[in-house]
Design a protein around this motif. Sequence first.
Motif, PDB file in Angstrom:
ATOM      1  N   LEU A 316     -30.672  50.556  54.523  1.00  0.00           N
ATOM      2  CA  LEU A 316     -31.012  49.682  55.647  1.00  0.00           C
ATOM      3  C   LEU A 316     -32.417  49.091  55.516  1.00  0.00           C
ATOM      4  O   LEU A 316     -32.646  47.931  55.871  1.00  0.00           O
ATOM      5  N   VAL A 317     -33.357  49.894  55.033  1.00  0.00           N
ATOM      6  CA  VAL A 317     -34.725  49.404  54.833  1.00  0.00           C
ATOM      7  C   VAL A 317     -35.109  49.676  53.382  1.00  0.00           C
ATOM      8  O   VAL A 317     -35.239  50.834  52.977  1.00  0.00           O
ATOM      9  N   SER A 318     -35.285  48.643  52.612  1.00  0.00           N
ATOM     10  CA  SER A 318     -35.595  48.790  51.192  1.00  0.00           C
ATOM     11  C   SER A 318     -36.997  49.356  50.993  1.00  0.00           C
ATOM     12  O   SER A 318     -37.846  49.295  51.895  1.00  0.00           O
ATOM     13  N   VAL A 319     -37.254  49.888  49.809  1.00  0.00           N
ATOM     14  CA  VAL A 319     -38.588  50.408  49.512  1.00  0.00           C
ATOM     15  C   VAL A 319     -39.626  49.296  49.606  1.00  0.00           C
ATOM     16  O   VAL A 319     -40.757  49.519  50.065  1.00  0.00           O
ATOM     17  N   THR A 320     -39.258  48.091  49.215  1.00  0.00           N
ATOM     18  CA  THR A 320     -40.180  46.955  49.299  1.00  0.00           C
ATOM     19  C   THR A 320     -40.573  46.674  50.737  1.00  0.00           C
ATOM     20  O   THR A 320     -41.755  46.469  51.058  1.00  0.00           O
ATOM     21  N   SER A 321     -39.585  46.674  51.630  1.00  0.00           N
ATOM     22  CA  SER A 321     -39.859  46.420  53.041  1.00  0.00           C
ATOM     23  C   SER A 321     -40.636  47.567  53.672  1.00  0.00           C
ATOM     24  O   SER A 321     -41.576  47.350  54.445  1.00  0.00           O
ATOM     25  N   ALA A 322     -40.257  48.798  53.338  1.00  0.00           N
ATOM     26  CA  ALA A 322     -40.883  49.977  53.948  1.00  0.00           C
ATOM     27  C   ALA A 322     -42.334  50.165  53.536  1.00  0.00           C
ATOM     28  O   ALA A 322     -43.091  50.863  54.216  1.00  0.00           O
ATOM     29  N   THR A 323     -42.736  49.547  52.415  1.00  0.00           N
ATOM     30  CA  THR A 323     -44.107  49.716  51.926  1.00  0.00           C
ATOM     31  C   THR A 323     -44.883  48.401  51.902  1.00  0.00           C
ATOM     32  O   THR A 323     -45.983  48.343  51.365  1.00  0.00           O
ATOM     33  N   GLN A 324     -44.336  47.359  52.491  1.00  0.00           N
ATOM     34  CA  GLN A 324     -44.951  46.030  52.440  1.00  0.00           C
ATOM     35  C   GLN A 324     -46.359  46.020  53.016  1.00  0.00           C
ATOM     36  O   GLN A 324     -47.216  45.265  52.546  1.00  0.00           O
ATOM     37  N   CYS A 325     -46.630  46.853  53.985  1.00  0.00           N
ATOM     38  CA  CYS A 325     -47.943  46.843  54.630  1.00  0.00           C
ATOM     39  C   CYS A 325     -49.040  47.371  53.717  1.00  0.00           C
ATOM     40  O   CYS A 325     -50.221  47.331  54.075  1.00  0.00           O
ATOM     41  N   LEU A 326     -48.676  47.860  52.523  1.00  0.00           N
ATOM     42  CA  LEU A 326     -49.654  48.411  51.587  1.00  0.00           C
ATOM     43  C   LEU A 326     -49.943  47.472  50.423  1.00  0.00           C
ATOM     44  O   LEU A 326     -50.499  47.896  49.406  1.00  0.00           O
ATOM     45  N   LEU A 327     -49.574  46.205  50.552  1.00  0.00           N
ATOM     46  CA  LEU A 327     -49.708  45.274  49.442  1.00  0.00           C
ATOM     47  C   LEU A 327     -51.128  45.194  48.901  1.00  0.00           C
ATOM     48  O   LEU A 327     -51.349  45.030  47.700  1.00  0.00           O
ATOM     49  N   ASP A 328     -52.123  45.299  49.762  1.00  0.00           N
ATOM     50  CA  ASP A 328     -53.516  45.149  49.335  1.00  0.00           C
ATOM     51  C   ASP A 328     -54.188  46.491  49.049  1.00  0.00           C
ATOM     52  O   ASP A 328     -55.405  46.556  48.873  1.00  0.00           O
ATOM     53  N   THR A 329     -53.407  47.575  49.008  1.00  0.00           N
ATOM     54  CA  THR A 329     -53.961  48.898  48.733  1.00  0.00           C
ATOM     55  C   THR A 329     -54.014  49.131  47.229  1.00  0.00           C
ATOM     56  O   THR A 329     -52.974  49.126  46.563  1.00  0.00           O
ATOM     57  N   PRO A 330     -55.211  49.343  46.638  1.00  0.00           N
ATOM     58  CA  PRO A 330     -55.311  49.474  45.185  1.00  0.00           C
ATOM     59  C   PRO A 330     -54.545  50.667  44.620  1.00  0.00           C
ATOM     60  O   PRO A 330     -54.016  50.600  43.516  1.00  0.00           O
ATOM     61  N   ASP A 331     -54.496  51.780  45.347  1.00  0.00           N
ATOM     62  CA  ASP A 331     -53.757  52.955  44.879  1.00  0.00           C
ATOM     63  C   ASP A 331     -52.501  53.157  45.724  1.00  0.00           C
ATOM     64  O   ASP A 331     -52.269  54.217  46.296  1.00  0.00           O
ATOM     65  N   LYS A 332     -51.692  52.118  45.789  1.00  0.00           N
ATOM     66  CA  LYS A 332     -50.511  52.095  46.648  1.00  0.00           C
ATOM     67  C   LYS A 332     -49.610  53.302  46.426  1.00  0.00           C
ATOM     68  O   LYS A 332     -49.045  53.852  47.377  1.00  0.00           O
ATOM     69  N   GLN A 333     -49.457  53.747  45.172  1.00  0.00           N
ATOM     70  CA  GLN A 333     -48.544  54.846  44.876  1.00  0.00           C
ATOM     71  C   GLN A 333     -48.978  56.142  45.546  1.00  0.00           C
ATOM     72  O   GLN A 333     -48.157  57.040  45.756  1.00  0.00           O
ATOM     73  N   ASN A 334     -50.248  56.258  45.896  1.00  0.00           N
ATOM     74  CA  ASN A 334     -50.733  57.459  46.575  1.00  0.00           C
ATOM     75  C   ASN A 334     -50.559  57.391  48.090  1.00  0.00           C
ATOM     76  O   ASN A 334     -50.953  58.320  48.790  1.00  0.00           O
ATOM     77  N   HIS A 335     -49.987  56.295  48.553  1.00  0.00           N
ATOM     78  CA  HIS A 335     -49.783  56.127  49.993  1.00  0.00           C
ATOM     79  C   HIS A 335     -48.302  55.942  50.341  1.00  0.00           C
ATOM     80  O   HIS A 335     -47.978  55.476  51.427  1.00  0.00           O
ATOM     81  N   THR A 336     -47.420  56.286  49.414  1.00  0.00           N
ATOM     82  CA  THR A 336     -45.982  56.173  49.658  1.00  0.00           C
ATOM     83  C   THR A 336     -45.274  57.422  49.151  1.00  0.00           C
ATOM     84  O   THR A 336     -45.767  58.106  48.249  1.00  0.00           O
ATOM     85  N   CYS A 337     -44.114  57.693  49.729  1.00  0.00           N
ATOM     86  CA  CYS A 337     -43.315  58.833  49.281  1.00  0.00           C
ATOM     87  C   CYS A 337     -41.868  58.611  49.690  1.00  0.00           C
ATOM     88  O   CYS A 337     -41.581  58.214  50.829  1.00  0.00           O
ATOM     89  N   ALA A 338     -40.953  58.854  48.763  1.00  0.00           N
ATOM     90  CA  ALA A 338     -39.523  58.745  49.053  1.00  0.00           C
ATOM     91  C   ALA A 338     -39.028  60.009  49.742  1.00  0.00           C
ATOM     92  O   ALA A 338     -39.481  61.115  49.459  1.00  0.00           O
ATOM     93  N   ILE A 339     -38.092  59.824  50.665  1.00  0.00           N
ATOM     94  CA  ILE A 339     -37.352  60.942  51.253  1.00  0.00           C
ATOM     95  C   ILE A 339     -35.876  60.650  51.032  1.00  0.00           C
ATOM     96  O   ILE A 339     -35.379  59.599  51.458  1.00  0.00           O
ATOM     97  N   ASP A 340     -35.185  61.534  50.353  1.00  0.00           N
ATOM     98  CA  ASP A 340     -33.790  61.283  49.985  1.00  0.00           C
ATOM     99  C   ASP A 340     -32.861  61.580  51.162  1.00  0.00           C
ATOM    100  O   ASP A 340     -32.058  62.504  51.139  1.00  0.00           O
TER     101      ASP A 340
END
Length: 385
Positions: A316-340
């Motif tokens: 329902l909500v893609s990873v791109t949409s769920a993390t869009q607010c972090l576009l300008d974050t240099p270490d974006k990968q440290n501010h996201t996490c998948a939940i299965d």
Amino acid sequence: MAARKKNTWRVRGLDLRCSDDCLRRLLSEDDQGCADCTVHSLATEHHGHSQTATVSFTNGEATVAESLPPCTNHTGQYGSPALDDEFLGFTTLFAPPPEDHKIDIVAISGLGGHAFGSFKECGGEHMWLRDALPRHIVNQETGRPMARVLIYGYLSRVAASKSMQNVDDIAGPFREQLSGLTPPGAVARPVVFISHSLGGLVLKEAIISLAASSDADAERVRRTIYGLVFFGVPHAGMDNASLMTMAGKGPNRELVLSIGQTNSQFLTRQQRHFPGALETMGPQRREVFCFYETLESPTAVKTDGRWTMTGLSSILVSVTSATQCLLDTPDKQNHTCAIDRTHSEIVKFAAQDPWYDVVLQRLLRISRRAINESTAAAYHSTRSS
């Protein structure tokens, strides 16, 4: 009297001196046979004038009163305590003693969700925000719970809705009530928000509105906001096809349409204004973290006149949409996490749930940094004055 089939109810307006025993006595005195009840939480509300409890009954289909008689030992200023199962507005699930209270954690449910039920384990009664989180967010020095935990509820029914409210309409009352968390003259404690799905868009809209205001109350509120933890929030839209079918030609159609993946002017505007709004929150650093789903969710279909979640599955909500607010974050990968988990189950954790442990560690780190940042900001403010 009203028949109720949900398992958890809220009792509001209890005197500050009332105990669990007082509430059990009031419920047992009810003439509808509600003696077998469990009091799960009893906490001073954010306004400080009364207490709120969550209770359940052994007989899940017990008929209970809309209100209870006042406690004969402690007569509160609100008169008769009220009992409901909608959980609209703020509900305090846990409040530490004032000397231990260092931070607020506020959770907001999503579209068509229930403020309490949205965060309860699937098929069970464990509600992690009430039954686990308060005792796990502790002061490192004292080992005692330090977080006041609240939930916020609003009406956002999809099928057969009579409401024409949009996201801004929902965000308005939420924004107004936020000032009650830190009344003028009270100790300003940092706030960490947990939001699911539409709840995250409501939160962002409230922040944008606060940032645009020159009002002293708005400035006080926005300076307390430290952490934003998003769960499956459709920053760039979601798969709303089945939701549009549910909404039909109802007055809420525009609300459902506005959170879709295609050409949403509302989401485009929010994406444009939100980063700047965050920058107005104050001198201390703000943290934004995004959890996203990786399990397809069944969609809604109507069978024999009833809506059921048995349709074709979709993310329902893609990873791109769920993390869009972090576009300008240099270490974006440290501010996201998948939940299965599916979209609705991404915020539902059972006792001893390994996914809860993942979320807890993130909340612990954000909470402790929030307290340190807030303390440092208060110190520098004192020195400069």
